[in-house]
Design an enzyme around this catalytic site. Structure first.
Site, PDB file in Angstrom:
ATOM      1  N   SER A 170      49.291  35.564  42.130  1.00  0.00           N
ATOM      2  CA  SER A 170      48.527  35.301  41.383  1.00  0.00           C
ATOM      3  C   SER A 170      48.973  35.557  39.813  1.00  0.00           C
ATOM      4  O   SER A 170      50.008  35.283  39.157  1.00  0.00           O
ATOM      5  CB  SER A 170      46.996  35.726  41.500  1.00  0.00           C
ATOM      6  OG  SER A 170      45.980  34.962  40.466  1.00  0.00           O
ATOM      7  N   HIS A 197      48.470  31.295  42.745  1.00  0.00           N
ATOM      8  CA  HIS A 197      47.138  30.553  42.091  1.00  0.00           C
ATOM      9  C   HIS A 197      47.619  29.925  40.674  1.00  0.00           C
ATOM     10  O   HIS A 197      48.527  30.761  40.019  1.00  0.00           O
ATOM     11  CB  HIS A 197      46.304  31.732  41.906  1.00  0.00           C
ATOM     12  CG  HIS A 197      45.759  32.357  43.210  1.00  0.00           C
ATOM     13  ND1 HIS A 197      44.915  33.562  43.076  1.00  0.00           N
ATOM     14  CD2 HIS A 197      45.596  31.804  44.274  1.00  0.00           C
ATOM     15  CE1 HIS A 197      44.470  33.721  44.146  1.00  0.00           C
ATOM     16  NE2 HIS A 197      44.643  32.922  45.146  1.00  0.00           N
ATOM     17  N   ASP A 290      42.020  38.260  46.932  1.00  0.00           N
ATOM     18  CA  ASP A 290      42.463  37.281  47.967  1.00  0.00           C
ATOM     19  C   ASP A 290      43.500  37.523  48.797  1.00  0.00           C
ATOM     20  O   ASP A 290      44.638  38.087  48.328  1.00  0.00           O
ATOM     21  CB  ASP A 290      42.787  35.853  47.001  1.00  0.00           C
ATOM     22  CG  ASP A 290      42.913  34.601  47.763  1.00  0.00           C
ATOM     23  OD1 ASP A 290      42.720  34.695  49.147  1.00  0.00           O
ATOM     24  OD2 ASP A 290      43.580  33.765  47.437  1.00  0.00           O
TER      25      ASP A 290
END
EC number: 3.1.1.61
Length: 355
Positions: A170, A197, A290
């Site tokens: 991310s 992400h 996540d």
């Protein structure tokens, strides 16, 4: 209160961004700049919490300004781009490589159907990035050659053979992935699936940027394709990505997880089910959690798992949570991950052959 410096060469766009940011009670635009040189001066005089940075500017562009800021007075920087054209996005990711934390498209104009959603997204990202503690960047982050490092993988299961590598990232992920992929050997023997992400609209440009340095072919994953050894597949915008029983890639419109679609957790669960101990999986720098629980699931299935260490992470959220859960077989600095992946694949393959 979050104090923001807006750097944008167009007076009209500059006022538009000020209007959006000042509409939130927790944000104040304390200064503006029309080019990179003005941005350096404004930073010195006002010490903002966050900078929104344009790319194409006179005198000193956004990439050079970002690099100077991260070398002299590190500050969270959000790139606000007026274009998602893949041919132009590469320079945007050069700014990410120089230390910027995130990239956003310029919000849609007032009256546009997407105005509220894109303005809200910009405010959300500025708030999130204000919490990141950035550090001075002395040199461009680079992975070392696998041959120059020795990182041996733990042989958890003597009948396991790596058939797939999956990675989640991310905030801070783009330069970390670039460092890893540029250091893997050309004949890497298994496919690599990645969830990064990213704001919708930039993935195609990101893949083009990665192709400039990766030793491996990099693709945006397509529905139903079977991943090939030595190829890298990025989850596309706004789709969940998983693997099915024959290993084929499946893209779905299933709901976001941890606020993300694609989500790392969604991919990792499918890999645990289909590949089990024949997988290698890892979490890199990034906010949130996540993929952390699913990394632990993969470890429980016998897969080799890893997490990027705190010192080399821009944000030690996902990887830090995985470490806290005991989900990571290994905790690695960024510069050793490519070597570790190369050795994990080789050692596990040799183990099965000799079993």
């Amino acid at each position: 209160m979050i104090n923001v410096l807006v750097v944008e060469d167009s007076p009209v766009v500059r006022e538009f961004l000020i209007y959006i940011l000042n509409s939130d009670p927790d944000i104040t635009v304390i200064a503006t700049a029309g080019d990179g040189e003005e941005a350096i001066d404004a930073l010195r005089n006002h010490r903002p919490d966050v900078i929104t940075m344009d790319i194409h500017m006179p005198k000193l562009n956004g990439v050079a300004a970002t690099q100077l800021i991260m070398e002299t007075q590190p500050t969270p920087i959000v790139i606000v781009s007026g274009s998602t054209d893949p041919a132009e996005v590469g320079i945007t990711f050069d700014a990410i490589d120089a230390g910027a934390l995130a990239v956003l498209p310029r919000p849609a104009g007032i009256g546009h159907p997407d105005h509220e959603a894109t303005a809200r997204k910009m405010i959300e990202v500025v708030k999130l990035m204000s919490e990141v503690k950035v550090v001075r960047r002395w040199a461009r982050m680079r992975g070392a050659s696998p041959a120059s490092l020795s990182v041996r993988a733990p042989l958890l299961n003597r009948v396991a053979q790596t058939r797939i590598v999956v990675v989640g990232a991310s905030t801070g992920g783009p330069p970390a992935l670039e460092a890893i992929l540029s250091s893997l050997p050309k004949h890497f023997p298994v496919p690599i699936l990645i969830v990064q992400h990213m704001t919708a609209g930039f993935m195609e440009g990101f893949v083009q940027w990665l192709k400039n340095s990766s030793n491996l072919p990099v693709h945006i994953a397509r529905q139903g394709e079977l991943p090939l050894p030595g190829h890298v597949y990025m989850a596309p915008d706004e789709y969940q990505m998983k693997v099915e029983n024959r290993g084929e890639i499946v893209l779905t419109n299933d709901e976001p997880e941890y606020g993300s679609r694609p989500s790392i957790s969604y991919l990792f669960r499918s890999v645990a089910r289909v590949y089990g101990h024949d997988a290698v999986a890892g979490l890199l720098t990034g906010m949130g959690r996540d993929g952390a629980d699913e990394l632990r699931l993969l470890k429980e299935k016998g897969a080799i798992t890893f997490a990027q260490d705190k010192e080399s992470s821009v944000v030690h959220g996902m990887a830090g949570e995985a470490i806290r859960l005991g989900a990571a077989t290994m905790v690695l600095p960024l510069e050793k991950i490519a070597a570790a992946l190369t050795n994990m694949v080789a050692e596990r393959g040799e183990t099965k052959l000799g079993a």
